[in-house]
Write an enzyme that holds these catalytic residues in place. Sequence first.
Site, PDB file in Angstrom:
ATOM      1  N   GLU A 131      11.202  90.773   5.221  1.00 49.04           N
ATOM      2  CA  GLU A 131      10.846  89.357   5.359  1.00 49.04           C
ATOM      3  C   GLU A 131       9.538  89.184   6.110  1.00 49.04           C
ATOM      4  O   GLU A 131       9.006  90.132   6.693  1.00 49.04           O
ATOM      5  CB  GLU A 131      11.957  88.616   6.113  1.00 49.04           C
ATOM      6  CG  GLU A 131      12.156  89.151   7.532  1.00 49.04           C
ATOM      7  CD  GLU A 131      13.273  88.442   8.302  1.00 49.04           C
ATOM      8  OE1 GLU A 131      14.273  88.038   7.678  1.00 49.04           O
ATOM      9  OE2 GLU A 131      13.121  88.291   9.529  1.00 49.04           O
ATOM     10  N   HIS A 138       7.404  85.746   8.368  1.00 47.03           N
ATOM     11  CA  HIS A 138       7.469  84.376   8.881  1.00 47.03           C
ATOM     12  C   HIS A 138       6.388  84.186   9.915  1.00 47.03           C
ATOM     13  O   HIS A 138       5.762  85.149  10.368  1.00 47.03           O
ATOM     14  CB  HIS A 138       8.855  84.078   9.466  1.00 47.03           C
ATOM     15  CG  HIS A 138       9.474  85.228  10.209  1.00 47.03           C
ATOM     16  ND1 HIS A 138       9.012  85.656  11.424  1.00 47.03           N
ATOM     17  CD2 HIS A 138      10.497  86.062   9.882  1.00 47.03           C
ATOM     18  CE1 HIS A 138       9.750  86.688  11.828  1.00 47.03           C
ATOM     19  NE2 HIS A 138      10.649  86.972  10.904  1.00 47.03           N
ATOM     20  N   HIS A 186       8.334  88.207  16.816  1.00 43.23           N
ATOM     21  CA  HIS A 186       9.552  88.794  17.380  1.00 43.23           C
ATOM     22  C   HIS A 186       9.198  89.670  18.587  1.00 43.23           C
ATOM     23  O   HIS A 186       8.250  90.456  18.521  1.00 43.23           O
ATOM     24  CB  HIS A 186      10.231  89.735  16.381  1.00 43.23           C
ATOM     25  CG  HIS A 186      10.964  89.082  15.265  1.00 43.23           C
ATOM     26  ND1 HIS A 186      11.830  88.034  15.422  1.00 43.23           N
ATOM     27  CD2 HIS A 186      10.992  89.376  13.937  1.00 43.23           C
ATOM     28  CE1 HIS A 186      12.345  87.710  14.248  1.00 43.23           C
ATOM     29  NE2 HIS A 186      11.848  88.494  13.326  1.00 43.23           N
ATOM     30  N   HIS A 195       8.199  92.840   7.619  1.00 41.24           N
ATOM     31  CA  HIS A 195       8.901  93.804   8.482  1.00 41.24           C
ATOM     32  C   HIS A 195      10.312  94.082   7.990  1.00 41.24           C
ATOM     33  O   HIS A 195      10.918  93.255   7.302  1.00 41.24           O
ATOM     34  CB  HIS A 195       8.923  93.325   9.938  1.00 41.24           C
ATOM     35  CG  HIS A 195       9.530  91.963  10.128  1.00 41.24           C
ATOM     36  ND1 HIS A 195       8.855  90.809   9.842  1.00 41.24           N
ATOM     37  CD2 HIS A 195      10.748  91.577  10.589  1.00 41.24           C
ATOM     38  CE1 HIS A 195       9.620  89.766  10.112  1.00 41.24           C
ATOM     39  NE2 HIS A 195      10.798  90.205  10.567  1.00 41.24           N
ATOM     40  N   CYS A 236      16.578  91.168  20.056  1.00 43.48           N
ATOM     41  CA  CYS A 236      15.440  90.461  19.442  1.00 43.48           C
ATOM     42  C   CYS A 236      15.393  89.047  20.003  1.00 43.48           C
ATOM     43  O   CYS A 236      16.378  88.314  19.922  1.00 43.48           O
ATOM     44  CB  CYS A 236      15.576  90.424  17.923  1.00 43.48           C
ATOM     45  SG  CYS A 236      14.238  89.518  17.114  1.00 43.48           S
TER      46      CYS A 236
HETATM   47 MN    MN Z   1      12.155  88.606  11.147  1.00 40.47          MN
END
Ligand code: MN
Length: 150
Positions: free
Chosen positions: A64, A66, A70, A104, A118
């Site tokens: 994914e 975005h 993170h 990632h 996370c």
């Molecule tokens: Mn992610």
Amino acid sequence: MSNGSKVIHSDNYRWQGVEKKEYKTDTQNFRDIHRVSLLGDEIRELNTQTRYFEIQPGGYSSLERHRHPHSVVIIRGSGTVVLGNEMVSIKSHDVVYIAPETIHQFHADREEELGFICIVDRYRDRPVIPDDATIQKEITSLEVLNKIKK
Ligand code: MN
């Protein structure tokens, strides 16, 4: 600690009073991974949410990308993380930063669990699964192309 401060005690990668959850309910491009929400779901004072993810041997998180970043701290086992055009071996206590818009994916590819904390912003964009055209454009490494699971 009546002001809401608290300690969530742990035992062998389980946390008291915290339920395991489905990793994601809206996509299927992952395998053998679960999610535990530790802090931030009900604590509105926090601008972040702290989650624990654990991937069983052979499993992987969704591929994914975005806008939100993170902060990741590996706390169990070892594996591999794909970060855009690179893949890096990771093990317990390594720290990973995933920058905005980086494709990632985490892999538990060492015959042991890969567990990591996370931390994300409370308000964040939804992950997007890259389509084949995007993958072709962003990932040129054959090693990475062979590694990723769609
Ligand atoms: Mn992610």
